[in-house]
Enzyme design. Structure first.
Site, PDB file in Angstrom:
ATOM      1  CE  LYS A 172       7.980  42.774  46.113  1.00 10.62           C
ATOM      2  NZ  LYS A 172       6.677  42.903  45.529  1.00 10.62           N
ATOM      3  NE  ARG A 199       7.798  18.209  37.943  1.00  7.50           N
ATOM      4  CZ  ARG A 199       7.854  17.038  37.298  1.00  7.50           C
ATOM      5  NH1 ARG A 199       6.974  16.103  37.561  1.00  7.50           N
ATOM      6  NH2 ARG A 199       8.770  16.817  36.399  1.00  7.50           N
ATOM      7  CG  ASP A 253      -0.901  40.519  46.157  1.00 11.41           C
ATOM      8  OD1 ASP A 253      -0.255  40.468  47.228  1.00 11.41           O
ATOM      9  OD2 ASP A 253      -0.376  40.763  45.056  1.00 11.41           O
ATOM     10  CE1 TYR A 311       3.821  44.461  41.793  1.00 15.89           C
ATOM     11  CE2 TYR A 311       3.317  42.243  41.001  1.00 15.89           C
ATOM     12  CZ  TYR A 311       4.236  43.234  41.290  1.00 15.89           C
ATOM     13  OH  TYR A 311       5.563  42.994  41.082  1.00 15.89           O
TER      14      TYR A 311
HETATM   15  C1  LIG Z   1       6.130  42.435  44.355  1.00 20.70           C
HETATM   16  C2  LIG Z   1       4.714  42.093  44.419  1.00 20.70           C
HETATM   17  C3  LIG Z   1       4.252  40.913  43.844  1.00 20.70           C
HETATM   18  C4  LIG Z   1       5.109  40.005  43.031  1.00 20.70           C
HETATM   19  O1  LIG Z   1       6.144  39.404  43.716  1.00 20.70           O
HETATM   20  P1  LIG Z   1       7.474  38.947  42.955  1.00 20.70           P
HETATM   21  O2  LIG Z   1       8.116  38.021  43.889  1.00 20.70           O
HETATM   22  O3  LIG Z   1       8.237  40.198  42.670  1.00 20.70           O
HETATM   23  O4  LIG Z   1       7.038  38.283  41.677  1.00 20.70           O
HETATM   24  C5  LIG Z   1       2.912  40.624  43.984  1.00 20.70           C
HETATM   25  N1  LIG Z   1       2.075  41.447  44.635  1.00 20.70           N
HETATM   26  C6  LIG Z   1       2.489  42.580  45.192  1.00 20.70           C
HETATM   27  C7  LIG Z   1       1.509  43.432  45.904  1.00 20.70           C
HETATM   28  C8  LIG Z   1       3.815  42.960  45.092  1.00 20.70           C
HETATM   29  O5  LIG Z   1       4.218  44.115  45.607  1.00 20.70           O
END
Ligand SMILES: *Cc1c(COP(=O)(O)O)cnc(C)c1O
Length: 403
Positions: free
Chosen positions: A214, A63, A189, A117
């Site tokens: 991403k 963990r 974010d 988001y």
């Molecule tokens: C896709 C995305 C997320 C979430 O990521 P996941 O790995 O799909 O959970 C968070 N913030 C933004 C801006 C995104 O485009």
């Protein structure tokens, strides 16, 4: 300091050198995929000692990670100026929800940027609400209204830049400074620009969150998230993740680390192609508005130039006239753009969207826009030749006009 750990090395160099300091580093380039839940101790004394030493690089139990995950965390920390450490999560959304849970307590108020988001909004309106944490959405482009939205229970501010889908660039240094003055934690974010394009902690934020799914993974085959912070918040994030039982697999960590090595060149190429394609779209009469801070003359461009070191291939545009059926003809006609969620992969994607239902504070259509300006498409530009992508879009517009 000299050598490959020198923090003054430029980020493209650190993409290559960072996360390579483990015991493996003398023998191989990449960390082995180190599968381990149980770690073994030489003695009872060592077993007791290790428990207290809750840091990356210290064996304890799965963990707390193992060398493959530690290598990735170390690399991400090296790329985020001001970070004391990075915590990994099984997805970007897990990083967002766990970071919010780590900083908020029952009775606190969270301010959420109205262009965040959509799943982030759902965390506020669902999960957090269930724990007695209140939320208020605010327009991140309106500093006065934002400042007025604070109360003495406001504990955190959730930011995102550029805004999801609509791509507004807000003044993060100002928003983060006001949050700090009010005694609130700022989370951002930073998935769009990554630490390479936007050094979020250096710009004043307390916690920088990235969906590694991403750009960092970059190949549309792995999901992961990360949160980086300075000393004050890193330990809280780390303990919070351990209490929620968030661990990532070493196989996934190795994939993300592989993606990270080429992220600089991928982002540079995607940004150049996106700029060319956005400029081409801006000239089309079927296009009412291009939503991309990369494009000179668009709202947000000046702030992007001031605060960012780079961009990426993700932007949106709004069709002039037409209806949903015409938009679907356009998108369905595209051969090189896949239709799907996510972005930041090596392949291009297109996604139709109507933003109106998910904004509660920001006006849409925007001031000065025609009422017909509502059918939008988001593009994630990949590594294909930009002229092939433009030719594909040209065929899409022919379908749009066929109606
Ligand atoms: C896709 C995305 C997320 C979430 O990521 P996941 O790995 O799909 O959970 C968070 N913030 C933004 C801006 C995104 O485009």
């Amino acid at each position: 300091m000299a050598g490959k750990d020198d923090p003054t090395l430029r980020s493209d160099t650190r993409l290559v050198t960072s996360g390579r300091s483990g015991a493996f580093a003398e023998a191989v380039v990449n960390p082995p995929v180190w599968r381990a839940s149980t770690h073994l101790y030489a003695s009872c004394a060592e077993l007791r000692e290790r428990k207290a030493d809750n840091r990356d690089g210290q064996f304890f139990y799965g963990r707390r990670g193992a060398p493959t995950q530690w290598a990735l965390s170390e690399a991400l920390t090296a790329l985020e100026p001001g970070a004391a450490g990075t915590v990994l999560y099984p997805s970007g959304l897990a990083a967002l929800s766990a970071a919010l849970l780590a900083v908020l307590r029952s009775g606190d108020v969270l301010l959420v940027a109205d262009n965040a988001y959509d799943p982030t909004r759902s965390v506020a309106t669902g999960l957090l609400k269930g724990f007695g944490i209140e939320h208020r959405f605010f327009d991140p482009l309106d500093l006065e209204a934002y400042e007025a939205a604070f109360c003495d229970r406001t504990r955190a501010v959730m930011l995102e830049v550029p805004g999801s889908l609509t791509m507004e660039v807000c003044d993060i240094p100002a928003l983060a400074r006001i949050a700090r003055e009010k005694g609130a934690v700022s989370l951002v974010d930073n998935t769009w620009a990554t630490a390479l394009g936007f050094p979020a902690l250096e710009r004043g934020c307390d916690i920088a969150i990235t969906a590694l799914t991403k750009h960092v993974g970059g190949h549309s085959d792995v999901m992961m998230g990360a949160a980086s912070a300075g000393e004050r918040w890193y330990h809280r994030l780390r303990l919070g993740a351990q209490q929620l039982g968030h661990v990532v697999s070493p196989d996934d960590a190795a994939l993300v680390l592989r993606g990270l090595r080429t992220m600089g060149v991928r982002l540079e190429r995607e940004t150049a192609s996106a700029l060319a394609i956005a400029g081409w779209l801006a000239e089309r009469e079927e296009v009412a508005h291009v939503l991309s801070p990369l494009l000179p003359g668009t709202p947000g461009h000046a702030l992007w130039q001031r605060d960012f070191n780079g961009g990426c291939g993700l932007f949106s545009f709004v069709l002039r006239g037409g209806d949903d059926a015409a938009r679907c003809r356009l998108v369905d006609r595209l051969d090189l753009f896949g239709i799907g969620y996510s972005w930041g992969g090596f392949e291009s994607l297109a996604l139709p969207f109507d933003v109106e239902p998910v904004r509660s504070r920001m006006a849409w259509p925007k001031a000065g826009w025609g009422v017909e300006d509502r059918h939008a498409i988001r593009l994630s530009i990949g590594l294909e030749d930009k002229d092939d992508l433009i030719a594909d879009l040209e065929r899409g517009f022919a379908a749009f006009n066929e109606g």
